[in-house]
Design a protein around this motif. Structure first.
Motif, PDB file in Angstrom:
ATOM      1  N   ASP A  81       7.109 -18.369   8.355  1.00  0.00           N
ATOM      2  CA  ASP A  81       6.468 -18.274   7.045  1.00  0.00           C
ATOM      3  C   ASP A  81       5.105 -17.597   7.147  1.00  0.00           C
ATOM      4  N   THR A  82       4.458 -17.720   8.296  1.00  0.00           N
ATOM      5  CA  THR A  82       3.153 -17.066   8.474  1.00  0.00           C
ATOM      6  C   THR A  82       3.294 -15.546   8.367  1.00  0.00           C
ATOM      7  N   LEU A  83       4.362 -14.995   8.931  1.00  0.00           N
ATOM      8  CA  LEU A  83       4.562 -13.549   8.842  1.00  0.00           C
ATOM      9  C   LEU A  83       4.913 -13.140   7.418  1.00  0.00           C
ATOM     10  N   LYS A  84       5.736 -13.921   6.753  1.00  0.00           N
ATOM     11  CA  LYS A  84       6.080 -13.616   5.359  1.00  0.00           C
ATOM     12  C   LYS A  84       4.822 -13.595   4.495  1.00  0.00           C
ATOM     13  N   ARG A  85       3.985 -14.611   4.666  1.00  0.00           N
ATOM     14  CA  ARG A  85       2.746 -14.680   3.883  1.00  0.00           C
ATOM     15  C   ARG A  85       1.806 -13.526   4.224  1.00  0.00           C
ATOM     16  N   ALA A  86       1.702 -13.211   5.507  1.00  0.00           N
ATOM     17  CA  ALA A  86       0.798 -12.143   5.939  1.00  0.00           C
ATOM     18  C   ALA A  86       1.227 -10.795   5.373  1.00  0.00           C
ATOM     19  N   VAL A  87       2.514 -10.509   5.417  1.00  0.00           N
ATOM     20  CA  VAL A  87       3.020  -9.227   4.922  1.00  0.00           C
ATOM     21  C   VAL A  87       2.834  -9.115   3.416  1.00  0.00           C
ATOM     22  N   ILE A  88       3.119 -10.187   2.703  1.00  0.00           N
ATOM     23  CA  ILE A  88       2.919 -10.159   1.246  1.00  0.00           C
ATOM     24  C   ILE A  88       1.433  -9.992   0.924  1.00  0.00           C
ATOM     25  N   ALA A  89       0.568 -10.724   1.626  1.00  0.00           N
ATOM     26  CA  ALA A  89      -0.877 -10.631   1.384  1.00  0.00           C
ATOM     27  C   ALA A  89      -1.395  -9.226   1.654  1.00  0.00           C
ATOM     28  N   SER A  90      -0.839  -8.576   2.648  1.00  0.00           N
ATOM     29  CA  SER A  90      -1.317  -7.249   3.044  1.00  0.00           C
ATOM     30  C   SER A  90      -0.697  -6.120   2.225  1.00  0.00           C
ATOM     31  N   GLU A  91       0.602  -6.233   1.928  1.00  0.00           N
ATOM     32  CA  GLU A  91       1.330  -5.122   1.334  1.00  0.00           C
ATOM     33  C   GLU A  91       1.565  -5.232  -0.170  1.00  0.00           C
ATOM     34  N   ASP A  92       1.690  -6.468  -0.675  1.00  0.00           N
ATOM     35  CA  ASP A  92       2.135  -6.597  -2.064  1.00  0.00           C
ATOM     36  C   ASP A  92       1.833  -8.011  -2.565  1.00  0.00           C
ATOM     37  N   ALA A  93       0.590  -8.266  -2.898  1.00  0.00           N
ATOM     38  CA  ALA A  93       0.135  -9.626  -3.216  1.00  0.00           C
ATOM     39  C   ALA A  93       0.870 -10.259  -4.392  1.00  0.00           C
ATOM     40  N   ASP A  94       1.367  -9.446  -5.318  1.00  0.00           N
ATOM     41  CA  ASP A  94       2.035  -9.984  -6.510  1.00  0.00           C
ATOM     42  C   ASP A  94       3.553  -9.879  -6.397  1.00  0.00           C
ATOM     43  N   PHE A  95       4.058  -9.844  -5.192  1.00  0.00           N
ATOM     44  CA  PHE A  95       5.475  -9.602  -4.933  1.00  0.00           C
ATOM     45  C   PHE A  95       6.405 -10.523  -5.716  1.00  0.00           C
ATOM     46  N   VAL A  96       6.116 -11.819  -5.732  1.00  0.00           N
ATOM     47  CA  VAL A  96       7.046 -12.766  -6.370  1.00  0.00           C
ATOM     48  C   VAL A  96       7.015 -12.677  -7.901  1.00  0.00           C
ATOM     49  N   ASN A  97       6.019 -12.026  -8.468  1.00  0.00           N
ATOM     50  CA  ASN A  97       5.861 -12.009  -9.924  1.00  0.00           C
ATOM     51  C   ASN A  97       6.281 -10.698 -10.591  1.00  0.00           C
ATOM     52  N   HIS A  98       6.078  -9.575  -9.939  1.00  0.00           N
ATOM     53  CA  HIS A  98       6.404  -8.306 -10.604  1.00  0.00           C
ATOM     54  C   HIS A  98       7.905  -8.020 -10.549  1.00  0.00           C
ATOM     55  N   GLU A  99       8.345  -7.016 -11.295  1.00  0.00           N
ATOM     56  CA  GLU A  99       9.759  -6.671 -11.374  1.00  0.00           C
ATOM     57  C   GLU A  99      10.076  -5.418 -10.564  1.00  0.00           C
ATOM     58  N   GLY A 100       9.324  -5.220  -9.494  1.00  0.00           N
ATOM     59  CA  GLY A 100       9.599  -4.086  -8.612  1.00  0.00           C
ATOM     60  C   GLY A 100       8.447  -3.115  -8.506  1.00  0.00           C
ATOM     61  N   VAL A 101       7.723  -2.937  -9.601  1.00  0.00           N
ATOM     62  CA  VAL A 101       6.587  -2.016  -9.638  1.00  0.00           C
ATOM     63  C   VAL A 101       5.352  -2.786 -10.097  1.00  0.00           C
ATOM     64  N   ASP A 102       4.290  -2.713  -9.329  1.00  0.00           N
ATOM     65  CA  ASP A 102       3.025  -3.355  -9.698  1.00  0.00           C
ATOM     66  C   ASP A 102       2.166  -2.295 -10.378  1.00  0.00           C
ATOM     67  N   TRP A 103       2.228  -2.258 -11.697  1.00  0.00           N
ATOM     68  CA  TRP A 103       1.553  -1.190 -12.438  1.00  0.00           C
ATOM     69  C   TRP A 103       0.040  -1.231 -12.274  1.00  0.00           C
ATOM     70  N   GLU A 104      -0.521  -2.442 -12.167  1.00  0.00           N
ATOM     71  CA  GLU A 104      -1.966  -2.559 -11.988  1.00  0.00           C
ATOM     72  C   GLU A 104      -2.405  -1.977 -10.646  1.00  0.00           C
ATOM     73  N   ALA A 105      -1.653  -2.301  -9.585  1.00  0.00           N
ATOM     74  CA  ALA A 105      -1.972  -1.759  -8.269  1.00  0.00           C
ATOM     75  C   ALA A 105      -1.778  -0.247  -8.241  1.00  0.00           C
ATOM     76  N   LEU A 106      -0.762   0.228  -8.953  1.00  0.00           N
ATOM     77  CA  LEU A 106      -0.500   1.663  -9.009  1.00  0.00           C
ATOM     78  C   LEU A 106      -1.624   2.399  -9.718  1.00  0.00           C
ATOM     79  N   GLU A 107      -2.133   1.800 -10.783  1.00  0.00           N
ATOM     80  CA  GLU A 107      -3.252   2.403 -11.519  1.00  0.00           C
ATOM     81  C   GLU A 107      -4.506   2.474 -10.648  1.00  0.00           C
ATOM     82  N   LYS A 108      -4.760   1.401  -9.898  1.00  0.00           N
ATOM     83  CA  LYS A 108      -5.917   1.397  -8.999  1.00  0.00           C
ATOM     84  C   LYS A 108      -5.759   2.453  -7.910  1.00  0.00           C
TER      85      LYS A 108
END
Length: 248
Positions: free
Chosen positions: A68-95
């Motif tokens: 679980d530590t690796l799962k959390r680390a990868v999500i924190a580093s690569e895609d913090a809103d992974f469990v909530n978005h529907e595939g595309v994080d529009w806010e991150a894309l805009e930034k």
């Protein structure tokens, strides 16, 4: 005119056939583990043609056998809103677009002489930020080539929606962690854990997981610089974010 109409129809049917092929491939991923990805096959070919020998390490392990530590680390580093978005994080894309525009604007103000001198020294160019989610990265690596065109980006978007529609977040993360690149010829969490820490992916500590997660944008680069100050500093940041990460 008749020939043109037939040509348009043929192109449309071909495009539809391709999408149906992709749809069938993705639907099977709900129950079948992919043996390889398009990116892995292209890397294997590159290594076979450019190196004296093929160094290759990739072994599938189920979701429960990845810490679980690796799962959390990868999500924190690569895609913090992974469990909530529907595939595309529009806010991150805009930034990402904003950062890229700022980098390009800064580069445009430099003189031609300065740019030439920088190129001669091999100094880095402004960093282009991607903003891709884990699902987008999986779509690209799983089924697409490495070319960067608007058409390929559009196809990536369609595949991302397909992945989100047919697979659970847990399944998406499981496939991603088993096939993401972690160095030259090193693919997946199990291969990375064994290569860098001589242990299984299930045994990774939080610090080890954070360092592996930070490597992901440039795995071949950081494989050669394991003592990188940036790697350690960024790992500390990811380590602090991990407790707040929600797992699928």
């Amino acid at each position: 005119m008749k020939f043109f109409s037939r040509w348009v129809l043929w192109v449309a049917l071909s495009a539809l056939g391709l999408q149906l092929f992709f749809l069938a491939r993705i639907a099977t991923l709900a129950v079948v583990n992919p043996e390889s990805t398009t990116f892995e096959r292209s890397e294997a070919w590159r290594l076979l043609t450019q190196k004296d020998r093929l160094r290759w390490s990739q072994r599938w392990v189920p979701y429960a056998r990845i810490s679980d530590t690796l799962k959390r680390a990868v999500i924190a580093s690569e895609d913090a809103d992974f469990v909530n978005h529907e595939g595309v994080d529009w806010e991150a894309l805009e930034k990402a677009w904003e950062k890229n525009a700022q980098a390009e604007a800064a580069a445009a103000h430099r003189s031609a002489l300065a740019r030439a001198a920088r190129a001669a020294r091999g100094a880095p160019t402004p960093k282009i930020v991607g903003g891709s989610t884990i699902t987008q990265q999986l779509a690209k690596n799983l089924l697409l080539s490495g070319e960067r065109t608007l058409l390929r980006k559009g196809q990536e978007f369609v595949l991302t929606l397909m992945l989100e529609a047919f697979l659970s977040k847990q399944r998406i993360l499981e496939i991603y962690l088993n096939h993401v690149e972690w160095g030259e010829g090193i693919f997946g969490a199990e291969a990375a854990a064994q290569h860098y820490y001589r242990k299984s992916a299930a045994q990774l500590s939080a610090w080890e997981a954070a360092r592996l997660a930070v490597m992901l944008p440039r795995p071949k680069y950081f494989e050669k610089l394991p003592q990188s100050a940036y790697l350690s500093h960024r790992a500390e940041i990811i380590l602090g974010r991990m407790p707040a990460v929600e797992l699928p």
